[in-house]
Design a protein around this motif. Structure first.
Motif, PDB file in Angstrom:
ATOM      1  N   GLY A 106     -48.459  16.967   4.490  1.00  0.00           N
ATOM      2  CA  GLY A 106     -49.227  16.934   5.737  1.00  0.00           C
ATOM      3  C   GLY A 106     -49.789  15.537   5.947  1.00  0.00           C
ATOM      4  N   GLU A 107     -49.878  15.136   7.190  1.00  0.00           N
ATOM      5  CA  GLU A 107     -50.339  13.781   7.511  1.00  0.00           C
ATOM      6  C   GLU A 107     -51.702  13.494   6.899  1.00  0.00           C
ATOM      7  OE1 GLU A 107     -48.665  11.210   8.748  1.00  0.00           O
ATOM      8  OE2 GLU A 107     -46.990  12.606   8.670  1.00  0.00           O
ATOM      9  N   GLY A 108     -51.831  12.290   6.357  1.00  0.00           N
ATOM     10  CA  GLY A 108     -53.090  11.845   5.788  1.00  0.00           C
ATOM     11  C   GLY A 108     -53.312  12.264   4.343  1.00  0.00           C
ATOM     12  N   LYS A 109     -52.420  13.082   3.781  1.00  0.00           N
ATOM     13  CA  LYS A 109     -52.583  13.550   2.405  1.00  0.00           C
ATOM     14  C   LYS A 109     -51.720  12.714   1.461  1.00  0.00           C
ATOM     15  CE  LYS A 109     -53.659  18.277   3.723  1.00  0.00           C
ATOM     16  NZ  LYS A 109     -53.272  19.672   3.614  1.00  0.00           N
ATOM     17  N   GLU A 110     -52.112  12.695   0.182  1.00  0.00           N
ATOM     18  CA  GLU A 110     -51.348  11.998  -0.846  1.00  0.00           C
ATOM     19  C   GLU A 110     -50.090  12.792  -1.171  1.00  0.00           C
ATOM     20  OE1 GLU A 110     -52.113   9.049  -2.614  1.00  0.00           O
ATOM     21  OE2 GLU A 110     -53.660   8.759  -1.092  1.00  0.00           O
ATOM     22  N   CYS A 111     -48.976  12.107  -1.236  1.00  0.00           N
ATOM     23  CA  CYS A 111     -47.709  12.782  -1.521  1.00  0.00           C
ATOM     24  C   CYS A 111     -46.678  11.728  -1.879  1.00  0.00           C
ATOM     25  CB  CYS A 111     -47.264  13.579  -0.296  1.00  0.00           C
ATOM     26  SG  CYS A 111     -45.845  14.631  -0.604  1.00  0.00           S
ATOM     27  N   GLU A 112     -45.557  12.195  -2.407  1.00  0.00           N
ATOM     28  CA  GLU A 112     -44.486  11.279  -2.770  1.00  0.00           C
ATOM     29  C   GLU A 112     -43.149  11.988  -2.603  1.00  0.00           C
ATOM     30  OE1 GLU A 112     -44.395   8.415  -6.404  1.00  0.00           O
ATOM     31  OE2 GLU A 112     -43.607  10.337  -7.107  1.00  0.00           O
ATOM     32  N   ILE A 113     -42.176  11.252  -2.075  1.00  0.00           N
ATOM     33  CA  ILE A 113     -40.797  11.724  -2.104  1.00  0.00           C
ATOM     34  C   ILE A 113     -40.018  10.711  -2.933  1.00  0.00           C
ATOM     35  CG2 ILE A 113     -40.919  12.966   0.097  1.00  0.00           C
ATOM     36  CD1 ILE A 113     -39.304  10.657   1.350  1.00  0.00           C
ATOM     37  N   GLU A 114     -38.918  11.153  -3.478  1.00  0.00           N
ATOM     38  CA  GLU A 114     -38.059  10.273  -4.262  1.00  0.00           C
ATOM     39  C   GLU A 114     -36.675  10.329  -3.634  1.00  0.00           C
ATOM     40  OE1 GLU A 114     -36.164  10.183  -8.760  1.00  0.00           O
ATOM     41  OE2 GLU A 114     -38.129  11.107  -8.472  1.00  0.00           O
TER      42      GLU A 114
END
Length: 142
Positions: A106-114
């Motif tokens: 979700g926008e504004g949240k910490e996340c990562e894709i590889e």
């Protein structure tokens, strides 16, 4: 060139809840739009979310022995919650598209894709075994 966009798992994706219970409708809409654009560009090969690791297992190899370890698995940051498989003309094209991938948390949240490039059979040269792989009809029962 094929690339796999790996969406990392979160505490929410590892629960038994359905994705619609913890994913906002705006994120689902953004993902649908992004994947529609990939499809229109002729780049989308496949995309899917994965059920939590509690529904899965791992096979551990030690010499000629195999052990089954049932989920759930504790290290969420090491788990994959979903993927998108794309076909791109170059690494640069894949990079440009993946920079547009909506934030899976979700926008504004910490996340990562590889993002990882897949090996192609052409990368292995020619051999009897590689030719056997080339002859497979994936997804069809024999």
């Amino acid at each position: 060139m094929r690339f796999m966009i790996l969406v990392k798992a979160t505490k929410e994706s590892e629960t038994e809840a359905r994705p619609t219970d913890f994913v906002e409708e705006t994120l689902i809409a953004a993902m649908a739009t992004y994947h529609e654009e990939l499809a229109k560009a002729g780049m989308l090969l496949d995309a899917s979310g994965l059920k939590p690791s509690s529904k899965g297992w791992r096979i551990t190899y030690s010499g000629d022995k195999r052990s089954v370890v049932d989920g759930p698995f504790t290290e969420t940051k090491e788990l994959v919650a979903g993927y998108t498989l794309i076909q791109a003309k170059s690494r640069e094209e894949a990079l440009e598209w993946t920079k547009r991938f909506p934030n899976p948390a979700g926008e504004g949240k910490e996340c990562e894709i590889e993002v990882r490039e897949l090996w192609e059979l052409e990368d292995f040269g020619s051999s009897e075994s590689v030719d056997r792989f080339r002859g497979l009809e994936l997804g069809k029962k024999s």
